[in-house]
Design a protein around this motif. Structure first.
Motif: not given
Length: 234
Positions: A203-207
């Protein structure tokens, strides 16, 4: 005159001791290069003043550890080495602080991790963690996102080397004495924790990917002048 930000000496000392322990356990040469233990001498005596003057002259850019802090760091290292499995992991052949690079499978972004120690022959990733209370280490895992680190590092290792690591181990040592000793334990997170960690880092990588693509970074707020300060541009 340049103003310096105030520092919390107590917090700085805790960080120094934690990093000093890390260095002495895994990188003794770095410990010698970056830290110096002060003499066990009172500064209010002639002999003590002379000893401290000689020490400070040779200190250079090294971080100062008091004699008590130095003794504590050495005792913690001895405690770690007295734990059979921890000692085996510390002494086993491997790479210390070696960077691993890979491209994230979902976003394609370049990633890097730097395990404290990689035991390639055994397939283990090792990370040293200090804690002020061993009984609350599970809370530290959640507070400091160690489960995210586990999943991120493990997936990076798998992508880089083409196979999953045998496991990710936390060698935890306490900086507080319990029953006259500095406790040391070796932990491996369960599958639920690692699955949650993988979800969170993805999720952090997507952001992060979205911010890079759009140029819009979350947390940056637009601010206008108050109405009474606004003037028409000439």
């Amino acid at each position: 005159m340049v103003a310096h930000r105030p520092e919390d000496d107590e917090k700085k000392t805790a960080l120094n001791v934690g990093d000093a322990c890390h260095a002495l356990i895994l990188e003794p040469q770095r410990f010698e290069a970056e830290y110096a233990i002060g003499p066990d001498a009172p500064k209010n005596t002639k002999a003590g003043k002379a000893e401290w003057a000689e020490f400070e002259e040779a200190l250079g850019d090294r971080q100062l550890l008091t004699f008590a802090e130095g003794r504590k760091v050495k005792l913690i290292r001895e405690s770690v080495m007295a734990h059979p499995l921890a000692r085996q992991l510390i002494e086993a052949p491997g790479d210390v602080e070696a960077s691993i690079y890979w491209n994230d499978e979902t976003t394609g972004r370049l990633c890097r991790c730097r395990p404290d120690k990689t035991l390639n022959d055994m397939g283990w990733l090792i990370d040293l963690k200090s804690t002020g209370d061993m009984g609350k280490f599970a809370r530290s895992v959640a507070d400091y996102r160690y489960h995210v680190q586990d999943a991120f590092y493990s997936d990076g290792y798998a992508t880089h080397f083409g196979h999953q690591p045998q496991g990710f181990l936390f060698v935890a040592f306490s900086t507080s004495i319990e029953c006259g000793k500095y406790p040391v334990r070796v932990f491996q997170l369960d599958q639920q924790a690692r699955t949650q960690g993988r979800f969170e880092y993805q999720r952090n990588m997507a952001v992060y990917d979205e911010c890079l693509r759009t140029g819009v970074w979350r947390g940056i707020e637009s601010l206008s002048l108050p109405y009474w300060a606004q003037k028409e541009a000439s």
